[in-house]
Scaffold this motif. Structure first.
Motif, PDB file in Angstrom:
ATOM      1  N   HIS A 133      24.547  21.166 -18.166  1.00  0.00           N
ATOM      2  CA  HIS A 133      23.675  22.194 -18.748  1.00  0.00           C
ATOM      3  C   HIS A 133      22.241  21.710 -18.914  1.00  0.00           C
ATOM      4  O   HIS A 133      21.339  22.507 -19.073  1.00  0.00           O
ATOM      5  CB  HIS A 133      24.224  22.623 -20.116  1.00  0.00           C
ATOM      6  N   ILE A 184      17.334  22.328 -30.670  1.00  0.00           N
ATOM      7  CA  ILE A 184      17.262  20.967 -30.112  1.00  0.00           C
ATOM      8  C   ILE A 184      16.094  20.869 -29.141  1.00  0.00           C
ATOM      9  O   ILE A 184      15.939  21.712 -28.247  1.00  0.00           O
ATOM     10  CB  ILE A 184      18.568  20.581 -29.376  1.00  0.00           C
ATOM     11  N   ASP A 202      32.023  20.778 -29.440  1.00  0.00           N
ATOM     12  CA  ASP A 202      32.562  19.695 -28.605  1.00  0.00           C
ATOM     13  C   ASP A 202      33.824  19.143 -29.260  1.00  0.00           C
ATOM     14  O   ASP A 202      34.834  18.880 -28.594  1.00  0.00           O
ATOM     15  CB  ASP A 202      31.534  18.553 -28.478  1.00  0.00           C
ATOM     16  N   VAL A 249      25.974  20.390 -35.637  1.00  0.00           N
ATOM     17  CA  VAL A 249      25.774  19.874 -34.287  1.00  0.00           C
ATOM     18  C   VAL A 249      27.019  19.103 -33.831  1.00  0.00           C
ATOM     19  O   VAL A 249      27.590  18.327 -34.585  1.00  0.00           O
ATOM     20  CB  VAL A 249      24.467  19.043 -34.193  1.00  0.00           C
ATOM     21  N   GLY A 250      27.471  19.414 -32.624  1.00  0.00           N
ATOM     22  CA  GLY A 250      28.655  18.740 -32.082  1.00  0.00           C
ATOM     23  C   GLY A 250      29.966  19.374 -32.496  1.00  0.00           C
ATOM     24  O   GLY A 250      31.045  18.909 -32.121  1.00  0.00           O
ATOM     25  N   THR A 287      14.693  18.391 -26.327  1.00  0.00           N
ATOM     26  CA  THR A 287      15.201  17.283 -25.527  1.00  0.00           C
ATOM     27  C   THR A 287      14.171  16.747 -24.546  1.00  0.00           C
ATOM     28  O   THR A 287      13.741  17.474 -23.654  1.00  0.00           O
ATOM     29  CB  THR A 287      16.476  17.747 -24.775  1.00  0.00           C
ATOM     30  N   ASP A 320      21.151  11.545 -31.308  1.00  0.00           N
ATOM     31  CA  ASP A 320      20.581  12.720 -31.963  1.00  0.00           C
ATOM     32  C   ASP A 320      19.802  12.263 -33.192  1.00  0.00           C
ATOM     33  O   ASP A 320      20.348  11.554 -34.042  1.00  0.00           O
ATOM     34  CB  ASP A 320      21.694  13.689 -32.402  1.00  0.00           C
ATOM     35  N   GLU A 369      18.780  24.853 -27.098  1.00  0.00           N
ATOM     36  CA  GLU A 369      18.255  23.537 -26.726  1.00  0.00           C
ATOM     37  C   GLU A 369      17.212  23.764 -25.645  1.00  0.00           C
ATOM     38  O   GLU A 369      17.503  24.379 -24.624  1.00  0.00           O
ATOM     39  CB  GLU A 369      19.385  22.653 -26.185  1.00  0.00           C
ATOM     40  N   HIS A 375      17.347  12.869 -28.760  1.00  0.00           N
ATOM     41  CA  HIS A 375      17.104  14.312 -28.845  1.00  0.00           C
ATOM     42  C   HIS A 375      16.788  14.661 -30.301  1.00  0.00           C
ATOM     43  O   HIS A 375      17.443  14.153 -31.208  1.00  0.00           O
ATOM     44  CB  HIS A 375      18.332  15.108 -28.397  1.00  0.00           C
ATOM     45  N   ASN A 392      27.083  13.036 -20.462  1.00  0.00           N
ATOM     46  CA  ASN A 392      25.910  12.949 -21.352  1.00  0.00           C
ATOM     47  C   ASN A 392      26.191  12.313 -22.706  1.00  0.00           C
ATOM     48  O   ASN A 392      26.892  12.860 -23.546  1.00  0.00           O
ATOM     49  CB  ASN A 392      25.277  14.341 -21.538  1.00  0.00           C
ATOM     50  N   ILE A 418      29.836  12.337 -28.282  1.00  0.00           N
ATOM     51  CA  ILE A 418      30.499  12.885 -29.473  1.00  0.00           C
ATOM     52  C   ILE A 418      32.018  12.884 -29.282  1.00  0.00           C
ATOM     53  O   ILE A 418      32.789  12.494 -30.159  1.00  0.00           O
ATOM     54  CB  ILE A 418      29.966  14.315 -29.749  1.00  0.00           C
ATOM     55  N   ASN A 470      23.874  10.570 -25.771  1.00  0.00           N
ATOM     56  CA  ASN A 470      22.490  10.323 -26.213  1.00  0.00           C
ATOM     57  C   ASN A 470      22.477  10.094 -27.718  1.00  0.00           C
ATOM     58  O   ASN A 470      23.526  10.083 -28.370  1.00  0.00           O
ATOM     59  CB  ASN A 470      21.586  11.505 -25.829  1.00  0.00           C
ATOM     60  N   ILE A 486      17.041  17.100 -33.307  1.00  0.00           N
ATOM     61  CA  ILE A 486      17.871  18.232 -33.744  1.00  0.00           C
ATOM     62  C   ILE A 486      17.281  18.752 -35.050  1.00  0.00           C
ATOM     63  O   ILE A 486      17.236  18.011 -36.037  1.00  0.00           O
ATOM     64  CB  ILE A 486      19.319  17.786 -34.043  1.00  0.00           C
ATOM     65  N   GLY A 530      25.043  11.626 -30.076  1.00  0.00           N
ATOM     66  CA  GLY A 530      24.781  12.945 -29.518  1.00  0.00           C
ATOM     67  C   GLY A 530      25.292  13.061 -28.090  1.00  0.00           C
ATOM     68  O   GLY A 530      25.704  12.081 -27.467  1.00  0.00           O
ATOM     69  N   GLY A 531      25.255  14.279 -27.575  1.00  0.00           N
ATOM     70  CA  GLY A 531      25.739  14.543 -26.217  1.00  0.00           C
ATOM     71  C   GLY A 531      27.248  14.751 -26.259  1.00  0.00           C
ATOM     72  O   GLY A 531      27.966  14.063 -26.995  1.00  0.00           O
ATOM     73  N   GLN A 532      27.729  15.704 -25.466  1.00  0.00           N
ATOM     74  CA  GLN A 532      29.163  16.019 -25.480  1.00  0.00           C
ATOM     75  C   GLN A 532      30.011  14.769 -25.211  1.00  0.00           C
ATOM     76  O   GLN A 532      30.989  14.511 -25.901  1.00  0.00           O
ATOM     77  CB  GLN A 532      29.481  17.097 -24.436  1.00  0.00           C
TER      78      GLN A 532
HETATM   79  C1  GLC Z   1      23.628  18.868 -26.304  1.00  0.00           C
HETATM   80  C2  GLC Z   1      22.415  18.103 -26.818  1.00  0.00           C
HETATM   81  C3  GLC Z   1      22.823  16.944 -27.687  1.00  0.00           C
HETATM   82  C4  GLC Z   1      23.793  17.381 -28.771  1.00  0.00           C
HETATM   83  C5  GLC Z   1      24.941  18.176 -28.163  1.00  0.00           C
HETATM   84  C6  GLC Z   1      25.796  18.753 -29.284  1.00  0.00           C
HETATM   85  O1  GLC Z   1      24.311  18.073 -25.400  1.00  0.00           O
HETATM   86  O2  GLC Z   1      21.643  17.626 -25.731  1.00  0.00           O
HETATM   87  O3  GLC Z   1      21.681  16.365 -28.251  1.00  0.00           O
HETATM   88  O4  GLC Z   1      24.314  16.273 -29.441  1.00  0.00           O
HETATM   89  O5  GLC Z   1      24.474  19.232 -27.369  1.00  0.00           O
HETATM   90  O6  GLC Z   1      26.766  19.583 -28.827  1.00  0.00           O
END
Ligand code: GLC
Length: 458
Positions: free
Chosen positions: A235, A201, A447, A443-444, A203, A34, A86, A174, A30, A115, A32, A176, A110-112
């Motif tokens: 997820h 979040i 990850d 956020v992130g 989505t 953010d 989310e 997405h 994933n 990031i 995307n 946030i 965005g997205g694991q």
């Molecule tokens: C989820 C969300 C994404 C965000 C990420 C942060 O994957 O969909 O938008 O960047 O979590 O951990």
């Protein structure tokens, strides 16, 4: 104890140099964009008034965005409890309503997978391959401008991720919404105080929620392999939209990658999974196949709900309670290595024959704690000079307290200074972290912690 840990953390800059020796990291699935916006309690109550919502309307337990009211309910729930959630949205109109009512947003990766690809490139990993389900120009612009970071063009060729342009693919964006601790929300006669800075979040994403897989990425990985494959994105699936089938279809691919890369490490970043059937499939089918699993305390509780559903609700989630959950997950899931991160501490529990030693894990975790604190303090670690900005900062008091509680419960005072011991027949590594006073962004964060701990464990 503080002195000992500060001395241990001195190796962090050296550890960063070691991480740059890693040759190939692949991240999937994933990626995307953010769109991040700060929402105040005041704006939230205006939105609630606009859609005619009252305090009593917040009680609905359902976690999908079907109406603007659902959006207000979701943000309010996270705001009031200081939690991160989310929620998925299938209806573009509801998403557009929210987008139009939020004001100015900041776009970022965005997205694991996205990031972690960016942070791996900044760490200096020699080649990073990012999977993208959609990669138009706007998506490309979220990648750091680095020659060691690649993705795949429409014709399947490998190119610098920043320069790929799969024109015509819709950018998955997405929303946030971040809110601050201490802010207040008033709804009819009730006043709520936000206990912890966090985010909600929303989505609407037709490609990542369908786990659309890019052939160029698969072909390249099949032919060249990897040292680390970081997986996530499951997820976002739902049983209603074929999520269980997508997990079953992806499983052979992961097994094939594992067989073809016996020395490579496959890590799964769990992420908060709302759909219970999907969560069960991730834990029962994917977790036993990968080498390593990363999760936070909330995701640990969600996982426990599946693997030990009869357990009474835990009220006090201190380090000892979390270690017990971690032990339970380790025994039930059979994943060789699991890392749990929470406020003030990271804990890794792994098999005694895991190819990364406890000392290497400890060093990777201290590097991760420094990078995470730098991210919180600067808001941006996509600039290399920010990466170790927090190096030398004081380790949190709460962090040391966590470790002392753990040492007392294990009846092993030495662990409060070494961070390494045995537990339940496994190696346990526990590291107290640096805490950022007022994080600029969250956020992130998880990850980043999981990926840097693992890739930096050398
Ligand atoms: C989820 C969300 C994404 C965000 C990420 C942060 O994957 O969909 O938008 O960047 O979590 O951990």
């Amino acid at each position: 104890m503080l002195k000992i840990w500060h001395r241990a953390y001195e190796i962090v800059p050296e550890q960063l140099k070691r991480a740059a020796k890693v040759e190939r990291v692949a991240t999937a699935f994933n990626t995307n964009i953010d769109a991040v916006v700060k929402i105040s309690g005041k704006r939230l109550s205006e939105l609630a008034a606009e859609v005619g919502m009252k305090s009593a309307d917040l009680q609905n337990p359902q976690t999908k965005l079907h109406t603007p009211q659902d959006a207000v309910r979701g943000i309010s729930k996270c705001f009031i409890n200081g939690i991160a959630e989310e929620w998925l949205c299938d209806d573009k109109e509801v998403y557009t309503w929210l987008e139009e009512h939020l004001g100015c947003k900041r776009l970022q990766m965005g997205g694991q997978a996205g990031i972690i690809a960016n942070v791996s490139a900044i760490l200096g990993v020699q080649q990073v391959y990012a999977h993208t389900a959609a990669h138009p120009k706007l998506m490309a612009e979220q990648f750091v401008d680095a020659d060691n970071l690649c993705a795949f063009a429409a014709d399947g060729t490998k190119q610098k991720a920043r320069e790929v342009n799969r024109d015509g693919e819709e950018p998955p964006i997405h929303l946030i919404m971040e809110f601050d601790a201490g802010d207040t929300l008033s709804l009819d006669n009730q006043i709520y105080i936000c206990p912890k800075s966090n985010r909600f979040i929303a989505t609407y994403d037709t490609v990542n929620t369908a786990l659309k897989i890019n052939d160029g990425f698969v072909k390249y990985i099949d032919s060249l392999g990897f040292d680390f494959m970081i997986l996530s994105g499951f997820h976002a699936l739902t049983a209603e939209h074929g999520g269980l089938q997508r997990i079953a279809e992806t499983l052979p691919l992961i097994k094939k990658w594992k067989q073809a890369n016996p020395n490579g490490i496959i890590h799964l970043e769990l992420a908060s999974t709302q759909d219970l059937a999907v969560r069960r499939a991730i834990l029962e089918q994917l977790a036993p196949v990968v080498d390593s699993l990363g999760l936070n305390e909330r995701e640990a509780l969600e996982a426990e709900e599946i693997v030990a559903p009869k357990r009474d609700a835990r009220n006090n989630l201190n380090a000892v309670a979390l270690l017990n959950i971690l032990l339970e997950l380790k025994q039930k899931l059979q994943t060789p290595r699991i890392q749990l991160h929470f406020y003030g501490m990271y804990m890794t529990l792994q098999n005694k024959d895991f190819p990364i030693t406890p000392e290497q894990n400890k060093r990777g975790m201290m590097l991760a704690a420094t990078v995470a604190a730098s991210k919180a303090a600067t808001g941006n670690i996509e600039i290399k000079s920010n990466l170790l900005q927090a190096h030398g900062r004081q380790i949190g008091e709460k962090s040391l307290q966590n470790l002392c509680e753990l040492a007392a419960a294990l009846n092993n005072s030495a662990v409060s200074e070494s961070g390494i011991t045995e537990c339940g027949g496994f190696d346990l590594i526990a590291v107290p972290t640096i805490l950022a006073e007022k994080p600029l962004t969250l956020v992130g964060m998880g990850d980043t912690i999981s990926a840097v701990s693992l890739i930096g464990a050398r």
